[in-house]
Scaffold this active site. Structure first.
Site, PDB file in Angstrom:
ATOM      1  N   ARG A  63      26.480 -34.232 -43.391  1.00 44.87           N
ATOM      2  CA  ARG A  63      26.776 -32.958 -44.096  1.00 44.87           C
ATOM      3  C   ARG A  63      25.766 -32.556 -45.171  1.00 44.87           C
ATOM      4  NH1 ARG A  63      29.678 -31.948 -39.828  1.00 44.87           N
ATOM      5  NH2 ARG A  63      31.862 -32.555 -39.894  1.00 44.87           N
ATOM      6  N   ASP A 153      24.524 -30.976 -31.139  1.00 40.92           N
ATOM      7  CA  ASP A 153      25.919 -31.416 -31.246  1.00 40.92           C
ATOM      8  C   ASP A 153      26.761 -30.553 -32.185  1.00 40.92           C
ATOM      9  OD1 ASP A 153      28.083 -33.312 -30.650  1.00 40.92           O
ATOM     10  OD2 ASP A 153      27.999 -33.545 -32.818  1.00 40.92           O
ATOM     11  N   HIS A 180      26.312 -32.528 -26.256  1.00 38.78           N
ATOM     12  CA  HIS A 180      27.741 -32.307 -26.533  1.00 38.78           C
ATOM     13  C   HIS A 180      28.252 -31.508 -25.326  1.00 38.78           C
ATOM     14  CE1 HIS A 180      31.115 -30.684 -29.217  1.00 38.78           C
ATOM     15  NE2 HIS A 180      31.101 -29.816 -28.218  1.00 38.78           N
ATOM     16  N   HIS A 233      30.146 -38.496 -27.087  1.00 35.16           N
ATOM     17  CA  HIS A 233      31.613 -38.626 -27.072  1.00 35.16           C
ATOM     18  C   HIS A 233      32.298 -38.336 -25.724  1.00 35.16           C
ATOM     19  CE1 HIS A 233      30.925 -34.409 -28.010  1.00 35.16           C
ATOM     20  NE2 HIS A 233      30.802 -34.599 -29.303  1.00 35.16           N
ATOM     21  N   ASN A 279      36.820 -32.569 -31.534  1.00 33.44           N
ATOM     22  CA  ASN A 279      36.103 -32.201 -30.302  1.00 33.44           C
ATOM     23  C   ASN A 279      35.326 -33.403 -29.784  1.00 33.44           C
ATOM     24  OD1 ASN A 279      36.819 -29.558 -29.937  1.00 33.44           O
ATOM     25  ND2 ASN A 279      35.082 -28.732 -31.056  1.00 33.44           N
ATOM     26  N   ASP A 306      30.920 -40.525 -34.255  1.00 35.82           N
ATOM     27  CA  ASP A 306      31.151 -39.093 -34.471  1.00 35.82           C
ATOM     28  C   ASP A 306      31.856 -38.872 -35.812  1.00 35.82           C
ATOM     29  OD1 ASP A 306      31.216 -36.368 -34.207  1.00 35.82           O
ATOM     30  OD2 ASP A 306      32.659 -36.326 -32.556  1.00 35.82           O
ATOM     31  N   GLY A 325      37.244 -32.752 -36.176  1.00 38.93           N
ATOM     32  CA  GLY A 325      36.437 -33.889 -36.608  1.00 38.93           C
ATOM     33  C   GLY A 325      37.237 -34.895 -37.396  1.00 38.93           C
TER      34      GLY A 325
HETATM   35  C1  NCD Z   1      31.855 -32.467 -35.221  1.00 38.49           C
HETATM   36  C2  NCD Z   1      31.585 -31.896 -36.587  1.00 38.49           C
HETATM   37  O1  NCD Z   1      32.544 -31.726 -37.364  1.00 38.49           O
HETATM   38  O2  NCD Z   1      30.428 -31.672 -36.959  1.00 38.49           O
HETATM   39  N1  NCD Z   1      33.234 -32.268 -34.922  1.00 38.49           N
HETATM   40  C3  NCD Z   1      33.978 -32.893 -33.979  1.00 38.49           C
HETATM   41  O3  NCD Z   1      35.137 -32.542 -33.806  1.00 38.49           O
HETATM   42  N2  NCD Z   1      33.508 -33.882 -33.280  1.00 38.49           N
HETATM   43  C4  NCD Z   1      30.963 -31.857 -34.221  1.00 38.49           C
HETATM   44  C5  NCD Z   1      30.882 -32.601 -32.929  1.00 38.49           C
HETATM   45  O4  NCD Z   1      30.609 -33.817 -32.913  1.00 38.49           O
HETATM   46  O5  NCD Z   1      31.066 -31.997 -31.886  1.00 38.49           O
HETATM   47 ZN    ZN Z   2      30.039 -33.122 -30.473  1.00 39.27          ZN
END
Ligand code: NCD
Ligand code: ZN
Length: 444
Positions: A63, A153, A180, A233, A279, A306, A325
């Site tokens: 982030r 991603d 992704h 994933h 996701n 992830d 996420g």
């Molecule tokens: C991820 C994110 O928050 O950046 N979110 C998720 O649900 N996995 C993005 C991703 O990995 O697809």
């Molecule tokens: Zn992803």
């Protein structure tokens, strides 16, 4: 004075054989044996514990830049070190997007400055993750960060022609594209796995075919380009079948699975708690079983967290409005112990393979996932296999609290992590307010 040397005493390598002492000096494994006669080293008691190569995470969201209110390179690195990781790959979906060398080199340097884990930036495949125009992968790969993995991603590189060009370009650069896999036309408005549970709860469904159609397509594109492709994933039994097929054809395809997809299924949606929104979505028990078997059999190559921190206001809201996420770095090893080791699907050699050796090989890291032998870099994780601990978001090093494992008591505890011989988990615990954490962790 011990010159920074560390002596890990009475530890079993990969959980096998008789306990040995391991001397770490100058960032390397210097000696392995019994009665080494070392007097000038810091002693770490490894009694009852296992030594593994430090873990490598191919899929982390840190982030920074952009959402430092939810995670920073420093706090994410602390979470990684506490989880046994010595290298992580930081995804490109930051703000600004990591689609230029300025950003990727910044992320690398900041990671080195923090010094708890090697933070390898993932470069974007397309400018702004928009899927329209290839990013300058070549300059990112040639920069200080030596970017070796590229991914949009969070978004799928959905245009087949762009994906084809990306694979060709990556192939000539010797770098990897991580996809992704989500056909966006099939997931518009989708928030949960398409199945009986989502239908009953009135949640818009994300069908398995949205993932599987892209996995199949990209396997064929990789075949024709003679390129490698990595699937982020993997979440469905059908994806497992496609990977099996593609590998049998000799296609250079690899895949990761997350700890949460190995443990949780869509029956968790019942409460409408958005902590379960992710996701790809949590699937059905039959998918979870297929994913576990695939990881045990090598059809899926590795575990990737992830790790996706989100702010409270983006999670404590209506399910459909919440961001997808989950946190993952500090709980990954324990989830693998629970789902793969305690079930007899993997031994500790296997854990070393899927958490460290295989991801290091996929990403082309020469100094990670190495055998525990004299002369090798001292990138290691020390694990207590018997101790269990109870997950409390408030005690995690992450700034965010969105762990789906809250209040679960999990087996297996990372007690130390060594990055080039330095105990980074101890340094990370200081950053993270380790006292609270240590107080919560203890005997079963
Ligand atoms: C991820 C994110 O928050 O950046 N979110 C998720 O649900 N996995 C993005 C991703 O990995 O697809
Ligand atoms: Zn992803």
């Amino acid at each position: 004075m011990n010159g920074g040397n560390v002596l890990i005493k009475s530890v079993r390598l990969y959980g096998e054989g008789e306990p040995v002492d391991v001397l770490l000096a100058d960032g390397e494994i210097r000696q392995i044996g019994t009665d080494l006669g070392i007097t000038d080293a810091e002693i770490v008691d490894g009694t009852g514990q296992y030594l593994l190569p430090g873990f490598v995470d191919l899929h982390t969201h840190l982030r920074e830049p952009g959402r430092e209110d939810t995670e920073t390179i420093e706090t994410g690195s602390a979470a990684a070190a506490l989880g046994g990781y010595t290298a992580v790959f930081a995804m490109a979906n930051t703000n600004p997007v990591a689609d230029t060398q300025v950003i990727t080199d910044h992320v690398w340097r900041r990671g080195q400055e923090v010094g708890l884990v090697d933070v390898h930036p993932v470069g974007a495949v397309t400018v702004g993750l928009k899927g329209e125009q290839l990013a300058e992968m070549g300059t990112m790969a040639a920069g200080e960060a030596k970017v070796r993995m590229f991914s949009d991603d969070g978004h799928c590189v959905y245009d087949p022609l762009i994906m084809r060009r990306a694979l060709e370009y990556a192939n000539s650069l010797g770098v990897l594209i991580a996809q992704h896999a989500e056909e966006p036309r099939l997931t518009q408005g989708a928030v949960a796995h398409e199945g009986p549970n989502a239908a009953r709860l009135g949640l818009a469904g994300w069908p398995r075919a949205a993932e599987e159609s892209i996995v199949a397509r990209d396997a064929l594109l990789a075949r024709d380009a003679g390129a490698r492709v990595h699937i982020c994933h993997a979440s469905t039994a059908g994806t497992v079948e496609l990977l099996k097929w593609a590998k049998a054809q000799g296609i250079s395809i690899t895949a990761e699975v997350t700890p949460h997809h190995l443990l949780l299924d869509d029956s968790r949606l019942e409460t409408y708690d958005a902590v379960n929104r992710v996701n790809p979505p949590l699937r059905e028990v039959s998918d979870v079983e297929a994913l576990r078997r695939a990881l045990a059999d090598g059809v899926i190559d590795c575990v990737a967290t992830d790790h996706a921190p989100h702010a409270e206001q983006d999670k404590c809201c209506e399910f459909a409005a919440a961001r997808p996420g989950m946190l993952g770095l500090e709980t990954a090893l324990s989830i693998i112990v629970a789902t793969m080791v305690r079930t007899g699907l993997l031994d500790w050699r296997g854990v070393a393979a899927v958490m460290s050796e295989n991801p290091a090989r996929i990403a082309g890291l020469a100094d990670q996932g190495r055998p525990i032998e004299v002369g090798e870099p001292a990138n290691l994780a020390l694990v207590d296999p018997e101790t269990s601990w109870t997950v409390r978001a408030k005690d995690l090093a992450s700034i965010s609290d969105n762990t789906p494992f809250e209040a679960m008591t999990l087996p297996g505890l990372v007690t130390a992590t060594f990055l080039r011989g330095r105990n980074t988990a101890r340094d990370a615990a200081r950053i993270a307010g380790g006292a609270r954490r240590a107080g919560n962790r203890g005997g079963p």
